[in-house]
Design an enzyme around this catalytic site. Structure first.
Site, short mmCIF file in Angstrom:
data_model
loop_
_atom_site.label_atom_id
_atom_site.label_comp_id
_atom_site.label_asym_id
_atom_site.label_seq_id
_atom_site.Cartn_x
_atom_site.Cartn_y
_atom_site.Cartn_z
N HIS A 1 2.93 76.66 79.79
CA HIS A 1 3.60 75.92 80.85
C HIS A 1 3.94 76.94 82.07
CE1 HIS A 1 5.92 72.36 78.83
NE2 HIS A 1 4.48 72.44 78.30
N TYR B 1 15.55 70.23 82.44
CA TYR B 1 17.11 70.44 82.30
C TYR B 1 17.70 69.80 83.21
CZ TYR B 1 15.44 74.86 79.73
OH TYR B 1 14.90 75.44 78.86
N PRO C 1 21.42 78.43 73.33
CA PRO C 1 19.76 77.99 73.57
C PRO C 1 19.42 77.72 74.92
CG PRO C 1 20.98 76.28 72.36
CD PRO C 1 22.14 77.35 72.53
N LYS D 1 16.32 82.07 75.05
CA LYS D 1 16.24 83.58 74.56
C LYS D 1 16.53 84.02 73.37
CE LYS D 1 15.24 83.98 78.13
NZ LYS D 1 13.93 84.34 78.64
N TYR E 1 13.75 83.72 82.92
CA TYR E 1 13.42 82.74 81.74
C TYR E 1 11.97 82.92 81.22
CZ TYR E 1 12.56 77.96 80.15
OH TYR E 1 12.57 76.93 79.06
P1 FAS Z 1 17.13 83.83 61.70
O1 FAS Z 1 18.47 83.14 61.61
O2 FAS Z 1 16.03 83.03 62.12
O3 FAS Z 1 16.85 84.14 60.34
C1 FAS Z 1 17.61 84.99 59.18
C2 FAS Z 1 16.94 84.77 58.00
O4 FAS Z 1 17.86 85.44 56.95
C3 FAS Z 1 17.13 83.46 57.12
O5 FAS Z 1 15.66 82.91 56.84
C4 FAS Z 1 18.13 83.45 56.42
O6 FAS Z 1 17.76 82.54 55.28
C5 FAS Z 1 17.97 85.04 55.93
N1 FAS Z 1 19.30 85.33 54.97
C6 FAS Z 1 20.34 85.26 55.51
N2 FAS Z 1 21.53 85.96 54.73
C7 FAS Z 1 20.33 86.58 53.80
C8 FAS Z 1 20.85 87.19 52.60
N3 FAS Z 1 22.17 87.51 52.14
N4 FAS Z 1 19.73 87.54 51.80
C9 FAS Z 1 18.48 87.20 52.22
N5 FAS Z 1 18.13 86.60 53.17
C10 FAS Z 1 19.18 86.09 54.09
N6 FAS Z 1 16.90 79.89 69.93
C11 FAS Z 1 16.17 79.48 71.25
O7 FAS Z 1 15.64 80.29 71.76
N7 FAS Z 1 15.99 78.00 71.53
C12 FAS Z 1 16.64 77.03 70.55
O8 FAS Z 1 16.37 75.75 70.80
C13 FAS Z 1 17.50 77.53 69.52
N8 FAS Z 1 17.65 76.43 68.60
C14 FAS Z 1 18.74 76.85 67.51
C15 FAS Z 1 19.03 75.99 66.68
C16 FAS Z 1 19.75 76.33 65.52
C17 FAS Z 1 20.31 75.47 64.55
C18 FAS Z 1 20.01 78.02 65.31
C19 FAS Z 1 20.85 78.43 64.21
C20 FAS Z 1 19.46 78.92 66.16
C21 FAS Z 1 18.61 78.25 67.25
N9 FAS Z 1 18.31 79.31 67.98
C22 FAS Z 1 17.41 78.84 69.26
C23 FAS Z 1 18.29 80.93 67.96
C24 FAS Z 1 17.21 81.05 66.90
O9 FAS Z 1 15.95 80.53 67.35
C25 FAS Z 1 17.32 82.61 66.49
O10 FAS Z 1 17.41 83.32 67.72
C26 FAS Z 1 16.15 83.25 65.62
O11 FAS Z 1 16.21 82.21 64.62
C27 FAS Z 1 16.49 84.47 65.52
O12 FAS Z 1 15.71 84.89 64.54
P2 FAS Z 1 16.39 85.88 63.17
O13 FAS Z 1 17.06 86.90 63.93
O14 FAS Z 1 15.03 86.15 62.43
O15 FAS Z 1 17.40 85.19 62.60
C1 PHB Z 2 13.21 73.77 72.66
O1 PHB Z 2 12.11 73.39 72.70
O2 PHB Z 2 13.74 73.74 71.19
C2 PHB Z 2 14.12 74.45 73.49
C3 PHB Z 2 13.46 74.76 74.66
C4 PHB Z 2 14.24 75.14 75.78
C5 PHB Z 2 15.51 75.77 75.58
C6 PHB Z 2 16.10 75.35 74.19
C7 PHB Z 2 15.33 74.73 73.24
O3 PHB Z 2 16.08 76.21 76.58
#
Ligand code: FAS
Ligand code: PHB
Length: 395
Positions: free
Chosen positions: A76, A205, A297, A301, A389
């Protein structure tokens, strides 16, 4: 209790941070092992991020995890801001000297990294829940974990907490040795998947007095959509028609525009939070990704910050492996925190500019509209948003 196993780098968590770090260390010839609490299916289907910065794309390509991303990812060149029934497109390459983003879901990044790791190592244990991290201030930190019904111990040279915001590693750092800065928001996001082609070529957005809306996508036939909702919202209170009506109303223009509708799935509510734990290291324990920081989100980032952390960390551990010098490892936390705080500010800016808090005054709404007008009319203001961004270059 079975005899302790040893690895050079013990990684807790098989999200993007833990999996990419394992890949980078494996390629550098550094022994490591990943412990993941959940099972593979759960980790691979968890709906999260969707936007990859150029730097993230480059790292995934360089470590051999970019083949399907290059085939299926959507490149994009911009986003559209909508406010006051008007639309304004930001042209990323024109504003940033050529940078763009790729739409490729976090679920797919995780699947690609898991497939690589299961095919060629290092060890990845699913169903392995870390219950404690001990000895952070010794040369032999250890992870106590539960796997296959038994408690086990993994001794390490270093333990990396990639276990997200609710993991155990952060709490292994004595409270007096860490500081957490945080902010919560008076709203959440209701996120859905729609089995319908996106109604726009790029992300939209939308600021509106009814609340924020985001039109994103996963593939040419699947849309990813978000609505600002009050904290504590129950997705069951949002039937499909209500979601579509609200999306349409919040993104309305003076010219006729209606998003194509289709069946909605994967409805979930995501609370918004900003948080940073400093420092990202204590002795032989280091934190990366959401284990160290959380962003709302809105700025896309979260995933990209996790990638940046582990890129810096893998470089530091590789330097140590080859030279015996801890110079880069000693600088890890400061190096990452500069980028983390920049991303925290940008995510806060995007969130507070685009969301209309139910309690905000008309004065504050006018300030938001003035800020959006500034971005639409000043190439300098637009470039500041576009640079953040698309992702600032890695240090
Ligand atoms: P993660 O949370 O992805 O991974 C952590 C891992 O550790 C998990 O698999 C978990 O099961 C494991 N774990 C936890 N405790 C443990 C233990 N005691 N023993 C063993 N394993 C354990 N970011 C965006 O940029 N855009 C979005 O739209 C967006 N939407 C999101 C929606 C939700 C519901 C959430 C919670 C986050 C969202 N985020 C979004 C942010 C997300 O993408 C995070 O930044 C990203 O998953 C970070 O990756 P990790 O640091 O690997 O953590
Ligand atoms: C998504 O596609 O999940 C998404 C894209 C942009 C954002 C947040 C989430 O700022």
């Amino acid at each position: 209790m079975t005899a302790a196993r040893h690895t050079t780098v013990g990684i807790i968590g098989a999200g993007p941070a833990g999996l990419l770090l394992a890949r980078l260390l494996h390629q550098a010839g550094i022994d490591c092992l990943v412990l993941e609490h959940r099972d593979r299916a759960y980790v691979e289907q968890r709906q999260r991020a969707g936007i990859l910065e150029q730097g993230t794309v480059d790292v995934l390509r360089a470590c051999g995890a970019g083949e399907r991303m290059d085939r299926e990812g959507l490149v994009h060149d911009g986003i559209e801001l909508r406010y006051d029934r008007r639309a304004h497109r930001l042209d990323f390459p024109a504003l940033t000297g050529g940078r763009r983003v790729t739409v490729y879901a976090q679920t797919e990044v995780v699947k690609d990294l898991i497939a690589l790791q299961l095919a060629s190592g290092p060890s990845l244990l699913f169903g392995a829940q870390a219950v404690a991290v001990e000895g952070a201030d010794t040369s032999r930190p250890r992870i106590r974990y539960r796997h296959a019904g038994r408690e086990r111990t993994l001794t390490c040279d270093y333990v990396i907490g990639c276990d997200g915001f609710h993991g155990v590693t952060r709490s292994a750092v004595p409270e007096g040795e860490r500081r957490t800065y945080e902010r919560s928001y008076p709203y959440s996001w209701l996120g859905v998947l729609a089995e319908v082609p996106p109604s726009s070529d790029e992300l939209i957005y939308a600021h509106s007095e009814r609340g924020f809306a985001l039109f994103s996508m996963r593939t040419p036939t699947v849309s990813r959509l978000y609505l600002q909702v009050p904290n504590g919202t129950d997705p069951a209170d949002w039937p499909d028609d209500r979601i579509w009506e609200e999306l349409e109303a919040r993104a309305a223009l003076d010219t006729p525009w209606k998003p194509a509708r289709g069946p909605l799935t994967a409805k979930s509510v995501l609370p918004m939070r900003s948080a940073v734990t400093e420092p990202m290291r204590y002795g032989r324990i280091l934190l990366a990704g959401d284990a160290a920081h959380i962003v709302p989100p809105t700025g896309a980032k979260g995933l990209n910050l996790a990638v940046a952390d582990v890129t810096v960390l893998a470089r530091a551990l590789t330097h140590l492996h080859h030279t015996g010098s801890t110079e880069l490892l000693d600088a890890y936390s400061d190096t990452c925190l500069r980028r983390v705080w920049r991303a925290e500010h940008f995510s806060y800016f995007m969130t507070t500019t685009l969301h209309t808090d139910a309690h905000q005054t008309p004065f504050e709404t006018r300030l938001q509209l003035s800020q959006l007008d500034r971005i639409a009319t000043s190439p300098h203001a637009a470039a500041e948003l576009a640079e953040n961004y698309t992702g600032l270059p890695l240090e």
